[in-house]
Write an enzyme that holds these catalytic residues in place. Structure first.
Site, mmCIF file in Angstrom:
data_model
loop_
_atom_site.group_PDB
_atom_site.id
_atom_site.type_symbol
_atom_site.label_atom_id
_atom_site.label_comp_id
_atom_site.label_asym_id
_atom_site.label_seq_id
_atom_site.Cartn_x
_atom_site.Cartn_y
_atom_site.Cartn_z
ATOM 1 N N CYS A 122 6.536 -5.143 20.056
ATOM 2 C CA CYS A 122 6.123 -4.495 21.304
ATOM 3 C C CYS A 122 5.917 -5.512 22.431
ATOM 4 O O CYS A 122 6.521 -5.390 23.507
ATOM 5 C CB CYS A 122 4.877 -3.645 21.076
ATOM 6 S SG CYS A 122 3.572 -4.458 20.126
HETATM 7 N N1 LIG Z 1 1.609 0.120 16.579
HETATM 8 C C1 LIG Z 1 2.469 -0.431 17.432
HETATM 9 O O1 LIG Z 1 2.281 -0.381 18.655
HETATM 10 C C2 LIG Z 1 3.703 -1.130 16.913
HETATM 11 C C3 LIG Z 1 4.649 -1.580 17.843
HETATM 12 C C4 LIG Z 1 5.800 -2.226 17.387
HETATM 13 C C5 LIG Z 1 5.978 -2.436 16.027
HETATM 14 N N2 LIG Z 1 5.032 -1.982 15.138
HETATM 15 C C6 LIG Z 1 5.250 -2.237 13.721
HETATM 16 O O2 LIG Z 1 5.583 -0.995 13.110
HETATM 17 C C7 LIG Z 1 5.099 -0.974 11.763
HETATM 18 C C8 LIG Z 1 4.188 0.245 11.587
HETATM 19 O O3 LIG Z 1 3.111 0.129 12.523
HETATM 20 P P1 LIG Z 1 2.019 1.269 12.691
HETATM 21 O O4 LIG Z 1 1.228 0.887 13.877
HETATM 22 O O5 LIG Z 1 2.654 2.600 12.628
HETATM 23 O O6 LIG Z 1 1.155 1.020 11.366
HETATM 24 P P2 LIG Z 1 0.125 2.040 10.674
HETATM 25 O O7 LIG Z 1 -0.418 2.976 11.679
HETATM 26 O O8 LIG Z 1 -0.818 1.160 9.926
HETATM 27 O O9 LIG Z 1 1.015 2.858 9.652
HETATM 28 C C9 LIG Z 1 1.735 2.247 8.610
HETATM 29 C C10 LIG Z 1 1.830 3.238 7.466
HETATM 30 O O10 LIG Z 1 2.684 2.682 6.467
HETATM 31 C C11 LIG Z 1 2.325 3.198 5.201
HETATM 32 N N3 LIG Z 1 2.590 2.116 4.243
HETATM 33 C C12 LIG Z 1 2.011 0.895 4.224
HETATM 34 N N4 LIG Z 1 2.527 0.157 3.233
HETATM 35 C C13 LIG Z 1 3.478 0.898 2.624
HETATM 36 C C14 LIG Z 1 4.393 0.705 1.536
HETATM 37 N N5 LIG Z 1 4.395 -0.444 0.856
HETATM 38 N N6 LIG Z 1 5.235 1.693 1.180
HETATM 39 C C15 LIG Z 1 5.225 2.867 1.844
HETATM 40 N N7 LIG Z 1 4.379 3.125 2.891
HETATM 41 C C16 LIG Z 1 3.528 2.147 3.265
HETATM 42 C C17 LIG Z 1 0.865 3.603 5.294
HETATM 43 O O11 LIG Z 1 0.744 4.971 4.980
HETATM 44 P P3 LIG Z 1 0.514 5.498 3.485
HETATM 45 O O12 LIG Z 1 -0.493 4.580 2.848
HETATM 46 O O13 LIG Z 1 0.023 6.881 3.665
HETATM 47 O O14 LIG Z 1 1.849 5.419 2.817
HETATM 48 C C18 LIG Z 1 0.509 3.477 6.776
HETATM 49 O O15 LIG Z 1 -0.063 4.645 7.320
HETATM 50 C C19 LIG Z 1 4.356 -2.296 11.561
HETATM 51 O O16 LIG Z 1 5.212 -3.228 10.945
HETATM 52 C C20 LIG Z 1 4.034 -2.713 12.976
HETATM 53 O O17 LIG Z 1 3.862 -4.096 13.143
HETATM 54 C C21 LIG Z 1 3.918 -1.342 15.557
#
Ligand SMILES: NC(=O)c1ccc[n+]([C@@H]2O[C@H](COP(=O)([O-])OP(=O)(O)OC[C@H]3O[C@@H](n4cnc5c(N)ncnc54)[C@H](OP(=O)(O)O)[C@@H]3O)[C@@H](O)[C@H]2O)c1
Length: 324
Positions: free
Chosen positions: A136
């Protein structure tokens, strides 16, 4: 065309935003939404903003009848998921984590990833099979620097940037707790933010040497959005700088060069990156505003999906900001 999509990490923030976009996307059918912790529960039990929009439920079994798989899981988890769950080579993967963004790490087995910043390499994305979606902060900062890199004008760049709490994902932490975050601000990862490497990588393709980024990120007390300001030495006039930026972005529908002062709310809930320039004392300042969950994550992921499947780049992404 009906693209069958699966989502891993569907209970998180980027997964929720992806669902919100894909449910309205005219060329996409959502086949499954994976969550380990919410399997069996309705999507709306987590994403209450989708109440009335979907009857889908989470599953902990990734389906196979898909054309594209979005990985919305944390850093390290995307690579682990692909290692543990063999996915047919025919399925395109779009990964939102940082696992495949850097050359040297941009593959697992025969599956190679292309860095998915359309404003830099839209043609390579159109030819790609798998996409490493940019970070981001990296998106906001790079879009502010690409025109100067192409012209070979980047030297030392000093950037400050502030992000909302959704940037850290849905898990609670000390710095995302309301009582800490509200009415507060903090610098973090000063000069060491992980996105520096991917920014240097893209800039390096356009300008071989001379670029150095000095980046101070801040945690802001709002939920969504990123605003960055990059300052650098610049010998030309403000008018010349604007000409450079307007020419570079003229064919890119989501990056908008503004001659008026920009603000965060213009970008939030859109897939846009807004850029504004200011000059004085031999320096240029490039302001950049995005929604971290849209142009910084799920919106850009859908933009990349559109390019991968030969669709109109803007399909499903004509979102309007909320001005007041
Ligand atoms: N937030 C942002 O603004 C943003 C921007 C750019 C990039 N990103 C990237 O996008 C990715 C997701 O970010 P997010 O903010 O959506 O994170 P989040 O809100 O923490 O959601 C990630 C989800 O992934 C699931 N998970 C975690 N480990 C897993 C595994 N081994 N296998 C299957 N499911 C798994 C978890 O749900 P369950 O436990 O229910 O499976 C969790 O709710 C990250 O790598 C982050 O760095 C985020």
């Amino acid at each position: 065309m009906n693209i069958k999509a699966g989502i891993i990490g569907g209970a998180g923030y980027t997964g929720g935003e992806l669902l919100r976009i894909l449910l309205q996307h005219p060329a996409v059918e959502i086949t499954f939404v994976h969550s380990r912790s919410k399997a069996g529960e309705p999507i709306v039990s987590v994403h209450s903003d989708l109440l009335g929009d979907t009857e889908l439920r989470f599953t902990d079994i990734p389906g196979e009848d898909i054309n594209v798989l979005f990985l919305c899981v944390g850093h390290g988890e995307a690579r682990r998921f692909l290692a543990d769950n063999p996915i047919s080579a025919d399925v395109r993967v779009i990964d939102l984590s940082q696992d495949f963004r850097l050359a040297g790490k941009a593959a697992i087995g025969d599956r190679a990833f292309v860095y998915g910043l359309p404003e830099w390499q839209r043609d390579a994305i159109r030819q790609a099979r798998n996409i490493a979606n940019p970070g981001c902060f990296a998106t906001a900062i790079q879009l502010g620097l690409l025109p100067l890199a192409k012209a070979g004008l980047l030297g030392a760049v000093h950037t400050t940037g502030i992000t909302g709490s959704t940037g850290a994902g849905q898990g609670l932490s000390a710095t995302s707790h309301f009582s800490w975050r509200a009415n507060n601000i903090q610098a973090y990862k000063t000069l060491h933010h992980q996105h520096g490497a991917e920014i240097a990588q893209s800039v390096g393709h356009l300008q071989a040497e001379g670029f150095a980024l000095h980046f101070v990120p801040w945690r802001g007390d709002f939920a969504r959005g990123i605003f960055t300001s990059s300052t650098l030495d610049f010998k030309g006039t403000l008018a010349e700088a604007y000409q450079l930026y307007e020419a570079f972005y003229q064919d890119h529908p989501f990056t908008v060069v503004s001659r008026e002062p920009i603000h965060l709310k213009q970008a939030v809930n859109t897939n846009k990156c807004l850029l504004q320039l200011e000059a004085g004392g031999g320096r240029l300042v490039v302001h950049s505003a995005i929604d971290n969950l849209l142009k910084g994550a799920s919106g850009q992921a859908v933009q990349n999906m559109n390019l991968l499947f030969g669709l109109e780049e803007t399909m499903g992404l004509r979102l309007k900001s909320i001005a007041f």
